[in-house]
Design a protein around this motif. Sequence first.
Motif, PDB file in Angstrom:
ATOM      1  N   GLY A 199     -54.487  52.321  82.951  1.00  0.00           N
ATOM      2  CA  GLY A 199     -55.154  51.094  82.545  1.00  0.00           C
ATOM      3  C   GLY A 199     -55.016  50.789  81.073  1.00  0.00           C
ATOM      4  O   GLY A 199     -55.079  49.629  80.657  1.00  0.00           O
ATOM      5  N   PRO A 217     -50.271  46.206  82.211  1.00  0.00           N
ATOM      6  CA  PRO A 217     -50.908  44.884  82.153  1.00  0.00           C
ATOM      7  C   PRO A 217     -52.253  44.911  82.864  1.00  0.00           C
ATOM      8  O   PRO A 217     -52.416  45.600  83.883  1.00  0.00           O
ATOM      9  CB  PRO A 217     -49.902  43.984  82.886  1.00  0.00           C
ATOM     10  CG  PRO A 217     -48.589  44.678  82.723  1.00  0.00           C
ATOM     11  CD  PRO A 217     -48.899  46.139  82.757  1.00  0.00           C
ATOM     12  N   PRO A 218     -53.233  44.181  82.376  1.00  0.00           N
ATOM     13  CA  PRO A 218     -54.595  44.259  82.932  1.00  0.00           C
ATOM     14  C   PRO A 218     -54.696  43.819  84.379  1.00  0.00           C
ATOM     15  O   PRO A 218     -55.640  44.215  85.075  1.00  0.00           O
ATOM     16  CB  PRO A 218     -55.405  43.345  82.009  1.00  0.00           C
ATOM     17  CG  PRO A 218     -54.402  42.453  81.346  1.00  0.00           C
ATOM     18  CD  PRO A 218     -53.155  43.265  81.219  1.00  0.00           C
ATOM     19  N   GLU A 219     -53.752  43.007  84.849  1.00  0.00           N
ATOM     20  CA  GLU A 219     -53.856  42.527  86.221  1.00  0.00           C
ATOM     21  C   GLU A 219     -53.337  43.547  87.238  1.00  0.00           C
ATOM     22  O   GLU A 219     -53.449  43.329  88.459  1.00  0.00           O
ATOM     23  CB  GLU A 219     -53.084  41.213  86.378  1.00  0.00           C
ATOM     24  CG  GLU A 219     -51.576  41.328  86.209  1.00  0.00           C
ATOM     25  CD  GLU A 219     -51.123  41.188  84.760  1.00  0.00           C
ATOM     26  OE1 GLU A 219     -49.902  40.994  84.538  1.00  0.00           O
ATOM     27  OE2 GLU A 219     -51.979  41.264  83.858  1.00  0.00           O
ATOM     28  N   VAL A 220     -52.756  44.646  86.784  1.00  0.00           N
ATOM     29  CA  VAL A 220     -52.209  45.658  87.691  1.00  0.00           C
ATOM     30  C   VAL A 220     -53.317  46.629  88.091  1.00  0.00           C
ATOM     31  O   VAL A 220     -53.975  47.230  87.241  1.00  0.00           O
ATOM     32  CB  VAL A 220     -51.051  46.427  87.029  1.00  0.00           C
ATOM     33  CG1 VAL A 220     -50.512  47.502  87.969  1.00  0.00           C
ATOM     34  CG2 VAL A 220     -49.931  45.463  86.646  1.00  0.00           C
ATOM     35  N   ALA A 221     -53.537  46.765  89.402  1.00  0.00           N
ATOM     36  CA  ALA A 221     -54.634  47.584  89.913  1.00  0.00           C
ATOM     37  C   ALA A 221     -54.133  48.947  90.375  1.00  0.00           C
ATOM     38  O   ALA A 221     -53.068  49.061  90.989  1.00  0.00           O
ATOM     39  CB  ALA A 221     -55.316  46.871  91.075  1.00  0.00           C
ATOM     40  N   ASN A 275     -51.264  48.181  92.872  1.00  0.00           N
ATOM     41  CA  ASN A 275     -51.348  46.882  93.560  1.00  0.00           C
ATOM     42  C   ASN A 275     -51.289  47.033  95.079  1.00  0.00           C
ATOM     43  O   ASN A 275     -50.675  46.237  95.785  1.00  0.00           O
ATOM     44  CB  ASN A 275     -50.240  45.942  93.074  1.00  0.00           C
ATOM     45  CG  ASN A 275     -50.499  45.443  91.659  1.00  0.00           C
ATOM     46  OD1 ASN A 275     -51.615  45.443  91.174  1.00  0.00           O
ATOM     47  ND2 ASN A 275     -49.433  45.021  90.988  1.00  0.00           N
ATOM     48  N   GLU A 304     -43.711  46.242  89.916  1.00  0.00           N
ATOM     49  CA  GLU A 304     -45.072  45.736  89.755  1.00  0.00           C
ATOM     50  C   GLU A 304     -45.317  45.151  88.369  1.00  0.00           C
ATOM     51  O   GLU A 304     -46.465  44.941  87.966  1.00  0.00           O
ATOM     52  CB  GLU A 304     -46.082  46.843  90.049  1.00  0.00           C
ATOM     53  CG  GLU A 304     -46.016  47.397  91.462  1.00  0.00           C
ATOM     54  CD  GLU A 304     -46.227  46.338  92.535  1.00  0.00           C
ATOM     55  OE1 GLU A 304     -46.994  45.380  92.266  1.00  0.00           O
ATOM     56  OE2 GLU A 304     -45.614  46.452  93.618  1.00  0.00           O
ATOM     57  N   CYS A 318     -44.471  46.464  85.401  1.00  0.00           N
ATOM     58  CA  CYS A 318     -44.845  47.465  84.390  1.00  0.00           C
ATOM     59  C   CYS A 318     -43.614  48.088  83.741  1.00  0.00           C
ATOM     60  O   CYS A 318     -43.622  49.282  83.384  1.00  0.00           O
ATOM     61  CB  CYS A 318     -45.693  48.557  85.023  1.00  0.00           C
ATOM     62  SG  CYS A 318     -47.198  47.969  85.801  1.00  0.00           S
TER      63      CYS A 318
END
Length: 237
Positions: free
Chosen positions: A82, A86-90, A102, A152, A154
């Motif tokens: 984290g 990127p912040p949107e990658v889970a 993701n 993804e 990254c």
Amino acid sequence: MTEQAQNGPAPVFPPLFRGLADPDPFATGCAQARAGVDAGLVLFDLQIDRLSAAIVFAPEVPLADAAVMLPLCGVGFQNAFGAHAPPEVAVHLEWGGALRINGAVAGRLRMASDVSAPHAVPGWLVIGLELAMMGASAAPGTTPDHTNLFDEGCADVDPVLLLEAWVRHTLVWINRWADGDLRGLHAEWSGLVHGIGDPVAGQDGVFLGVDDQFGMLLKQEAGTVGVPLTALLEETQ
């Protein structure tokens, strides 16, 4: 992805940890531990398409408690990822060790020890990390349940920095666990776990959650049964 993964500077780890490059970190970590190496050894292999690493531990508690290093290292990985992705990658964690990016599997954590009895105190315990940085020849989307960091979004995640961060964040959680903050670890892990309420592959039942030692709770027709973390230990030679 840059060539830094192969030719860049060596990772730098916190005090009490030391690094050693090796093409098979998990197997070598187990062999080194079996030979009596001190805890804190971090073995790693950083390639363009993958990151592999292993940490050697020397628990001073029974295996049933020491096995918490598997979910603990998973939380450490999510915290590290984290900070660099990127912040949107889970990131989500499977009880069995798989790492999901993701929603799709991009790697795994694995565990081995010199003992298998839950009440025995291990002489050593090794946690391995495997992460796909780039994909194989298959076109994106052809294996929807598997992915890699490049696909993804990254591609800019530096594997050296990610490895360093994994060890640092894992150390933070080790210290919290050693200070008795198992509840905090449970809370953090519970917010990241994947598959609660779903049938478990290879098991007859539905995943309900975990007990106080992170054992898996399975709902079956006859009732709820527990599967201890020690069931995830791999046999090594």
